[in-house]
Design an enzyme around this catalytic site. Structure first.
Site: not given
Ligand code: GLY
Length: 380
Positions: A96, A157, A217, A350
Site C-alpha cells: 500500500d 487491491d 479470501t 474480524s
Molecule cells: N485495501 C484494503 C481494503 O480494501 O480493505
C-alpha cells in the site's frame, strides 16, 4: 434526472463535503484520519497505517474544487509527515506504499508542481519494487519479505498501487517499474479473475518456483465468494492499467468485472459487503465499495470510445450509485460524525469497522463528486 436537477444536487453535495473537510482541518493537521471511525467519529491517528493518505487526498481534491489556498497549510504539514515516514520506513512493509504515495507525493507533484514530491514518489516506488518477486511476477501484498505466511501472496487491491510504478517509469524513463507493474497486472488478470468474472481477494504463488497455488479470501465471505470491495478495486484498477499500458485486454476485463458488479446491485444500488448477499440477507452494505466502483465506472466510461454502447451505461450507473449514496448514506443528518459516508465495512470477518465511516470511502466519494463537477486530471 434532468441536467439542471443533477447540477443542483451535485453542487449541494460538494458544499457538504467541503464543509466537512474544512471542519476536519481544525483537528487533523499533522495527524491523519484513521481507516475507520468508532461510533461514527474518526479519532486522530499518527501517519502509520495504509490508509493515511486518504485524508491528504481529500485535501488535494478540496483545493482543486475550490481553486483556493485554504487547504495549503495542512497539505504542507501532511507532506512533511509523508517524507518523514518514507525516510524512516515507518510501517511500510506493505504494497500500500502505492495508495500512500499516489495521494500524497504524486498528487502534490501534479497539483503544486513540487519537484521534491516527484523525488519522494520515486523513492517510494523504489521501496515498492523491493516487494516484487521476479519468479512469481507479483508484488507481495502484506508483511515482511521473509514471512513464509505472506511470501507469495498477491491481492486484488494492489491494482490501485501500480500507478506509483507507472508514474516512476514515466518520470525517470526507466522501464523497470512499468515492467513489474504490467507483469503483476497480468498475473492478477490470469489468476485473481475467475472465468465468470468474479474475483478472489488474495492469491498465493510459490516464490521459489513461480507456481500458482490458489485463491484465498481475507476480507470476503468465503474463498469462493466475491468480496464487493475487491471487485470495485478491480474495476478501477484494471481500467488504470489499461490507461498506463495500452493493453486493451485490461479494459475488457474491467468491463466484465463492472458488468458482474452491476448485475449484483440491490434495489437501492448500494452493494452489500460481499456480492454473494442480496436484499433480504440482513447483511451490511459497504458504501466504500460503492464509492470506489463509482470512480472506477466513471474512469472506465471515460476510456471507452463514444462508439462503445457501454460508454454511457457505465456513466449512468455511476451517477445512480452517487445519487443513492447522497440520498441515504451520508452523515448529513448525523451531526456528531466527522466522517462523510455512513455504512462502510472494513473487515466483517474480524468485526472491525462494521457500519462505520471509512477514510477511503470518504475519499472516493469526494473523488467521484470532483469527477462529476469539473474536468479532473487523475492522481492515479
Ligand atoms: N485495501 C484494503 C481494503 O480494501 O480493505
Amino acid at each position: 434526472m434532468s441536467d439542471e436537477k443533477e447540477m443542483i444536487w451535485l453542487k449541494s453535495e460538494v458544499d457538504f463535503v467541503l464543509e466537512k473537510i474544512s471542519e476536519n482541518q481544525k483537528v487533523f493537521k499533522t495527524m491523519v484520519i484513521p481507516a475507520a471511525s468508532e461510533n461514527l467519529v474518526y479519532q486522530p491517528e499518527k501517519n502509520v497505517d495504509w490508509t493515511a493518505s486518504f485524508w491528504v487526498g481529500m485535501l488535494f481534491l478540496a483545493k482543486e474544487l475550490t481553486d483556493s489556498t485554504a487547504f495549503d497549510e495542512t497539505i504542507k504539514m501532511q507532506m512533511e509527515s509523508f517524507q518523514n515516514r518514507l525516510d524512516k520506513k515507518i510501517e511500510l512493509e506493505t504494497h500500500d506504499i502505492g495508495f500512500l504515495y499516489v495521494l500524497s507525493a504524486i498528487a502534490d507533484y501534479y497539483v503544486n508542481k513540487n519537484e521534491s514530491s516527484k523525488k519522494m514518489a520515486i523513492q517510494a516506488a523504489d521501496l515498492l519494487m523491493t516487494r516484487y518477486s521476479e519468479k512469481a511476477q507479483i508484488i507481495q501484498a502484506w508483511g515482511n519479505l521473509d514471512d513464509p505466511a505472506e511470501r507469495g501472496r498477491m491481492i486484488i487491491d494492489c491494482l490501485m498501487n501500480l500507478p506509483l510504478l507507472y508514474f516512476a517509469s514515466q518520470v525517470t524513463g526507466d522501464e523497470k517499474y512499468q515492467l513489474a507493474a504490467y507483469a503483476h497486472a497480468k498475473q492478477t488478470q490470469k489468476y485473481i479473475v475467475r472465468p465468470n468474472f468474479t474475483t478472489y481477494h488474495t492469491y498465493f504463488f510459490d516464490t521459489e518456483t513461480g507456481a500458482a497455488i490458489g485463491g484465498k479470501t481475507a476480507q470476503g465471505y468465503s474463498d469462493e465468494s466475491c468480496w464487493a470491495r475487491g471487485q470495485a478495486w478491480g474495476i478501477y484498477g484494471f481500467t488504470l492499467s489499461y490507461l498506463h499500458t495500452g493493453d486493451k485486454s485490461f479494459i475488457d476485463t474491467a468491463k466484465k468485472l463492472a458488468d458482474y458488479f452491476i448485475s449484483k446491485l440491490p434495489a437501492d444500488k448500494i452493494c452489500y459487503w460481499d456480492l454473494i448477499f442480496n436484499d433480504g440477507s440482513g447483511q451490511e452494505r459497504d458504501s466504500s465499495a460503492a464509492a470506489i466502483a463509482a470512480c472506477g465506472l466513471l474512469e472506465l466510461s471515460r476510456q471507452l470510445p463514444l462508439s462503445d454502447r457501454d460508454h454511457l451505461r457505465y456513466e449512468a450507473v455511476a451517477l445512480e450509485i452517487m445519487a443513492a449514496l447522497s440520498k441515504g448514506y451520508t452523515t448529513k443528518n448525523t451531526p456528531q460524525s466527522n466522517g462523510i459516508l455512513l455504512e462502510g465495512v472494513y473487515d466483517k470477518n474480524s468485526n472491525k469497522g462494521v457500519k462505520e465511516c471509512m477514510s477511503w470511502g470518504d475519499y472516493y466519494y469526494v473523488e467521484a463528486l470532483t469527477r462529476l463537477t469539473m474536468t479532473w486530471y487523475r492522481y492515479w
